[in-house]
Motif scaffolding. Structure first.
Motif, short mmCIF file in Angstrom:
data_model
loop_
_atom_site.label_atom_id
_atom_site.label_comp_id
_atom_site.label_asym_id
_atom_site.label_seq_id
_atom_site.Cartn_x
_atom_site.Cartn_y
_atom_site.Cartn_z
N THR A 138 0.67 -1.16 -0.21
CA THR A 138 -0.22 0.18 -0.01
C THR A 138 0.82 1.32 0.06
O THR A 138 0.57 2.31 -0.36
CB THR A 138 -1.14 0.10 1.29
OG1 THR A 138 -0.01 -0.05 2.50
CG2 THR A 138 -1.95 -0.95 1.20
N THR A 139 2.12 1.38 0.19
CA THR A 139 2.94 2.31 0.35
C THR A 139 4.34 2.05 -0.26
O THR A 139 4.54 0.95 -0.88
CB THR A 139 3.33 2.59 1.70
OG1 THR A 139 4.00 1.68 2.49
CG2 THR A 139 1.98 3.05 2.47
N ALA A 140 5.09 3.00 -0.79
CA ALA A 140 6.37 3.23 -1.44
C ALA A 140 7.17 4.23 -0.63
O ALA A 140 6.59 5.20 0.04
CB ALA A 140 6.26 3.36 -2.86
N LYS A 141 8.42 4.19 -0.99
CA LYS A 141 9.34 5.31 -0.36
C LYS A 141 9.83 6.07 -1.45
O LYS A 141 10.53 5.35 -2.53
CB LYS A 141 10.19 4.63 0.86
CG LYS A 141 11.02 5.58 1.43
CD LYS A 141 12.08 4.93 2.25
CE LYS A 141 11.37 4.07 3.29
NZ LYS A 141 12.36 3.64 4.46
N GLY A 142 10.09 7.39 -1.46
CA GLY A 142 10.88 8.13 -2.45
C GLY A 142 11.56 9.23 -2.16
O GLY A 142 11.34 9.87 -1.04
N TYR A 143 12.23 10.02 -3.21
CA TYR A 143 12.98 11.10 -3.07
C TYR A 143 12.11 12.17 -3.55
O TYR A 143 11.90 12.07 -4.72
CB TYR A 143 14.08 11.10 -3.70
CG TYR A 143 15.28 10.02 -3.13
CD1 TYR A 143 16.00 10.38 -2.08
CD2 TYR A 143 15.22 8.88 -3.46
CE1 TYR A 143 17.04 9.52 -1.63
CE2 TYR A 143 16.31 8.04 -3.17
CZ TYR A 143 17.10 8.42 -2.05
OH TYR A 143 18.17 7.52 -1.48
N GLY A 144 11.65 13.08 -2.80
CA GLY A 144 10.86 14.20 -3.20
C GLY A 144 11.19 15.40 -2.89
O GLY A 144 12.07 15.88 -2.03
N ILE A 145 10.59 16.50 -3.72
CA ILE A 145 10.74 17.97 -3.35
C ILE A 145 9.53 18.72 -3.02
O ILE A 145 8.32 18.55 -3.41
CB ILE A 145 11.28 18.67 -4.85
CG1 ILE A 145 12.67 18.20 -5.12
CG2 ILE A 145 11.29 19.93 -4.78
CD1 ILE A 145 13.80 18.49 -4.16
N SER A 146 9.79 19.64 -1.99
CA SER A 146 8.45 20.38 -1.70
C SER A 146 8.62 22.03 -1.96
O SER A 146 7.66 22.66 -1.77
CB SER A 146 8.35 20.53 -0.20
OG SER A 146 9.31 20.45 0.73
N ASP A 147 9.87 22.33 -2.49
CA ASP A 147 10.26 23.83 -2.35
C ASP A 147 10.82 23.95 -4.00
O ASP A 147 11.93 23.43 -4.01
CB ASP A 147 10.99 24.41 -1.42
CG ASP A 147 10.83 25.84 -1.43
OD1 ASP A 147 10.97 26.51 -2.59
OD2 ASP A 147 11.39 26.41 -0.32
N THR A 148 10.08 24.62 -4.75
CA THR A 148 10.83 24.75 -6.05
C THR A 148 12.30 25.63 -6.14
O THR A 148 12.89 25.40 -6.92
CB THR A 148 9.98 25.42 -7.08
OG1 THR A 148 9.56 26.43 -6.67
CG2 THR A 148 8.68 24.21 -7.59
#
Length: 355
Positions: free
Chosen positions: A6-16
């Motif tokens: 049901t879940t995954a783990k990733g590298y993300g961005i929140s601020d451009t």
């Protein structure tokens, strides 16, 4: 079969404004359905679209936190009850789209990439408001229509860039009749253009490459170009007046010599741009198309039918992306910065390192 993850783990961005500051989070995958395929990700290509999105070049982020990446290759871990094309353990890919309505005229005519209800692989939401997240991660789940079998002849890291960059150039080439007896121009020789040269050549066309500098002439010829033209030279287009049937521009720039390029087209010829710069084109005037009734348009990825055709041709003819580096996914920030600064010659690919 056991229930899918049901879940995954990733590298993300929140601020451009901090587009290289990736954070690692766990998030919810697409709500599972009978038509879904779940895969563990092994590789994900770094696309110019990733840069445009997480730097804010194409606008503000659509989700508070975004996992980029839509050139995904991995292994199937679960299939829904109505999935017949794929099986657990199979090597597959996912590109830049993960859903469409499946029932409109466009979807039924193998134009699902133009469905008004299409869902992008990342920076989007599914109809139930679950956020769609991309391939800089451990896993992804999507409808089987947007999953593609990878031919045995193509390595996983080489297949990844084809699922956006490759398809983005292949679709307009075939839709505009690229083949024997046709002369096709390719503008720009980067991550998209170097694949476009190969596809146009192996589809049987004469290929004329237009580039702003001579730096990649040897590469272009080795990839299948018949002629190489430097657009920074005065009068570069004169000898090609009325010679080209079609032009595909892969240049990610808002200043290209549009008038000169359009003038090389035969009457009713067409130019398609798959380069989508942050800023509007400069110097675009309808008068540039009046003298030969030429047309200027754009294109968006391609259909599943075209993906399968592309991968088959690539496997048979040895068409492959040129990969500058395969980096651990934890170095996504380095890769994004290099692409943004034009410090990558062709393509970077990330290898998943979170699982």
């Amino acid at each position: 079969m056991s229930a899918p993850q049901t879940t995954a783990k990733g590298y993300g961005i929140s601020d451009t404004k901090k587009y290289t500051d990736f954070s690692v989070k766990e998030y919810k995958l697409k709500t599972a359905s009978k038509d879904d395929v779940t895969l563990d990700i092994e590789f994900c290509g770094v696309c110019g679209s990733d840069v445009h999105t997480i730097t804010g070049g194409w606008g503000e982020l659509g989700n508070p936190w975004v996992v980029a990446g839509h050139e995904i290759v991995g292994t199937v871990t679960h299939v829904g009850d109505d999935v017949k094309e794929f099986k657990v353990g199979q090597r597959v890919g996912v590109g830049a789209q993960v859903l469409s309505c499946m029932k409109c005229d466009r979807c039924e005519a193998d134009n699902e990439q133009y469905c008004p209800e299409q869902v992008d692989t990342y920076n989007a939401k599914f109809p139930d408001e679950v956020e769609a997240q991309g391939g800089y991660s451990t896993a992804i789940r999507t409808h089987q229509r947007f999953v593609f079998a990878i031919p045995e002849a193509i390595k996983s890291e080489e297949a990844a860039p084809m699922l956006c960059a490759g398809l983005t150039v292949f679709s307009p080439l075939v839709r505009n009749g690229t083949g024997p007896g046709k002369t096709v121009g390719i503008v720009g020789i980067g991550g998209l253009g170097h694949l476009a040269i190969q596809f146009a050549h192996h589809l049987g066309a004469k290929v004329i490459v237009f580039s702003h500098s001579p730096d990649k002439k040897e590469d272009a010829i080795s990839l299948g170009a018949d002629e190489f033209v430097v657009t920074s030279e005065d009068g570069f287009a004169d000898k090609y007046f009325d010679k080209l049937d079609y032009i595909l521009s892969a240049a990610d720039a808002n200043m290209i010599p549009l008038g000169d390029l359009l003038g090389t087209l035969k009457v009713d010829g067409r130019m398609t741009s798959v380069g989508l710069p942050d800023e509007p084109w400069k110097g675009l005037q309808p008068q540039a198309m009046a003298s030969n009734a030429s047309a200027l348009g754009a294109s968006h990825i391609g259909s599943k039918k075209e993906v399968n055709q592309m991968l088959k041709l690539a496997a048979e003819k040895g068409i492959r992306p040129i990969i500058d580096q395969v980096l651990p996914m934890s170095q996504a920030g380095k890769a994004i910065e290099a692409v943004k600064n034009n410090d990558v010659r062709y393509r970077f690919v990330l290898k998943q390192d979170l699982a």
